[in-house]
Design a protein around this motif. Sequence first.
Motif, mmCIF file in Angstrom:
data_model
loop_
_atom_site.group_PDB
_atom_site.id
_atom_site.type_symbol
_atom_site.label_atom_id
_atom_site.label_comp_id
_atom_site.label_asym_id
_atom_site.label_seq_id
_atom_site.Cartn_x
_atom_site.Cartn_y
_atom_site.Cartn_z
ATOM 1 N N TYR A 39 13.048 -2.798 2.119
ATOM 2 C CA TYR A 39 12.262 -4.021 1.960
ATOM 3 C C TYR A 39 11.429 -4.050 0.681
ATOM 4 O O TYR A 39 10.800 -5.064 0.393
ATOM 5 C CB TYR A 39 11.327 -4.201 3.162
ATOM 6 C CG TYR A 39 12.061 -4.081 4.464
ATOM 7 C CD1 TYR A 39 12.915 -5.090 4.895
ATOM 8 C CD2 TYR A 39 11.939 -2.942 5.252
ATOM 9 C CE1 TYR A 39 13.618 -4.979 6.084
ATOM 10 C CE2 TYR A 39 12.631 -2.819 6.456
ATOM 11 C CZ TYR A 39 13.470 -3.842 6.858
ATOM 12 O OH TYR A 39 14.156 -3.713 8.031
ATOM 13 N N SER A 40 11.412 -2.941 -0.057
ATOM 14 C CA SER A 40 10.587 -2.879 -1.256
ATOM 15 C C SER A 40 11.276 -2.029 -2.321
ATOM 16 O O SER A 40 11.399 -0.810 -2.163
ATOM 17 C CB SER A 40 9.219 -2.277 -0.922
ATOM 18 O OG SER A 40 8.444 -2.137 -2.095
ATOM 19 N N ALA A 159 3.865 -2.018 4.845
ATOM 20 C CA ALA A 159 4.521 -3.328 4.775
ATOM 21 C C ALA A 159 3.497 -4.435 4.538
ATOM 22 O O ALA A 159 3.709 -5.327 3.706
ATOM 23 C CB ALA A 159 5.302 -3.598 6.056
ATOM 24 N N HIS A 160 2.386 -4.371 5.254
ATOM 25 C CA HIS A 160 1.339 -5.385 5.080
ATOM 26 C C HIS A 160 0.691 -5.275 3.707
ATOM 27 O O HIS A 160 0.414 -6.293 3.064
ATOM 28 C CB HIS A 160 0.294 -5.263 6.188
ATOM 29 C CG HIS A 160 0.776 -5.786 7.495
ATOM 30 N ND1 HIS A 160 0.835 -7.125 7.789
ATOM 31 C CD2 HIS A 160 1.267 -5.139 8.592
ATOM 32 C CE1 HIS A 160 1.312 -7.299 9.003
ATOM 33 N NE2 HIS A 160 1.579 -6.102 9.521
ATOM 34 N N ARG A 163 3.017 -6.723 1.033
ATOM 35 C CA ARG A 163 2.978 -8.190 1.087
ATOM 36 C C ARG A 163 1.704 -8.717 0.443
ATOM 37 O O ARG A 163 1.737 -9.685 -0.319
ATOM 38 C CB ARG A 163 3.088 -8.645 2.542
ATOM 39 C CG ARG A 163 2.984 -10.136 2.761
ATOM 40 C CD ARG A 163 4.213 -10.872 2.194
ATOM 41 N NE ARG A 163 4.157 -12.265 2.472
ATOM 42 C CZ ARG A 163 4.723 -12.855 3.523
ATOM 43 N NH1 ARG A 163 5.414 -12.147 4.380
ATOM 44 N NH2 ARG A 163 4.609 -14.141 3.691
ATOM 45 N N ASP A 164 0.573 -8.080 0.728
ATOM 46 C CA ASP A 164 -0.695 -8.493 0.124
ATOM 47 C C ASP A 164 -0.637 -8.392 -1.402
ATOM 48 O O ASP A 164 -1.108 -9.291 -2.115
ATOM 49 C CB ASP A 164 -1.858 -7.647 0.651
ATOM 50 C CG ASP A 164 -2.185 -7.926 2.108
ATOM 51 O OD1 ASP A 164 -1.727 -8.956 2.650
ATOM 52 O OD2 ASP A 164 -2.901 -7.090 2.712
ATOM 53 N N GLU A 166 2.085 -8.479 -3.298
ATOM 54 C CA GLU A 166 2.999 -9.510 -3.798
ATOM 55 C C GLU A 166 2.316 -10.874 -3.844
ATOM 56 O O GLU A 166 2.443 -11.610 -4.832
ATOM 57 C CB GLU A 166 4.248 -9.592 -2.909
ATOM 58 C CG GLU A 166 5.157 -8.397 -3.020
ATOM 59 C CD GLU A 166 6.255 -8.368 -1.968
ATOM 60 O OE1 GLU A 166 7.135 -7.496 -2.089
ATOM 61 O OE2 GLU A 166 6.245 -9.192 -1.023
ATOM 62 N N GLU A 167 1.572 -11.198 -2.795
ATOM 63 C CA GLU A 167 0.875 -12.480 -2.765
ATOM 64 C C GLU A 167 -0.219 -12.549 -3.824
ATOM 65 O O GLU A 167 -0.425 -13.590 -4.444
ATOM 66 C CB GLU A 167 0.303 -12.738 -1.372
ATOM 67 C CG GLU A 167 1.388 -13.051 -0.361
ATOM 68 C CD GLU A 167 0.862 -13.250 1.050
ATOM 69 O OE1 GLU A 167 -0.365 -13.097 1.280
ATOM 70 O OE2 GLU A 167 1.683 -13.556 1.935
#
Length: 185
Positions: A39-40, A159-160, A163-164, A166-167
């Motif tokens: 996923y990354s 994972a969280h 995502r943080d 990336e955002e």
Amino acid sequence: MNRRVHSKVVKASALERLRDRGVTLEGIAEIVYQMQSPYSTNLTMESCLDSVAAVLDKREIQHAILVGVELDQLAEKNQLSEPLLSIVREDEGLFGCDETLALGSVFGYGSIAVTTFGFLDKHKIGVIKKLDTRKDGPVHTFLDDLVASIAASASSRLAHRIRDEEEAAEAGKEDISDASNQHAG
């Protein structure tokens, strides 16, 4: 008078129990890497190791390690009463208390941690498999599930965080784009 045990002592003891049983933070981080790398593309072992270390900072997981390893060791020494001794020594499939202890600590990391724990409990990868398949040796009835719990929690945490990040990067690009559009108009 009751004496409170300092959190540094508890953490050091939990880490020592892992080391004494042949579990390294790097071994757990390898599982995290395997779970999160699809996923990354920029995932590093260092970030996986940092996430494992952060999970191990939680008192709940430290306490679970101390309890679980203690029960495993008592079973090795035949110091549990029957029928519990046989159940723990044989890691009976319907026992479930080992998973229950481990699962309790993943709830703080959300549904990703819970489903990842289920996957790791079923598929037993990396050091989890080594702990689970030792016959006529040390008892790891609780420890294999605790390692799965740590890896699942660290995977979810990572994972969280990814995502943080990336955002935040996307928001930074939008801010730059908005600024250029304002100057162009």
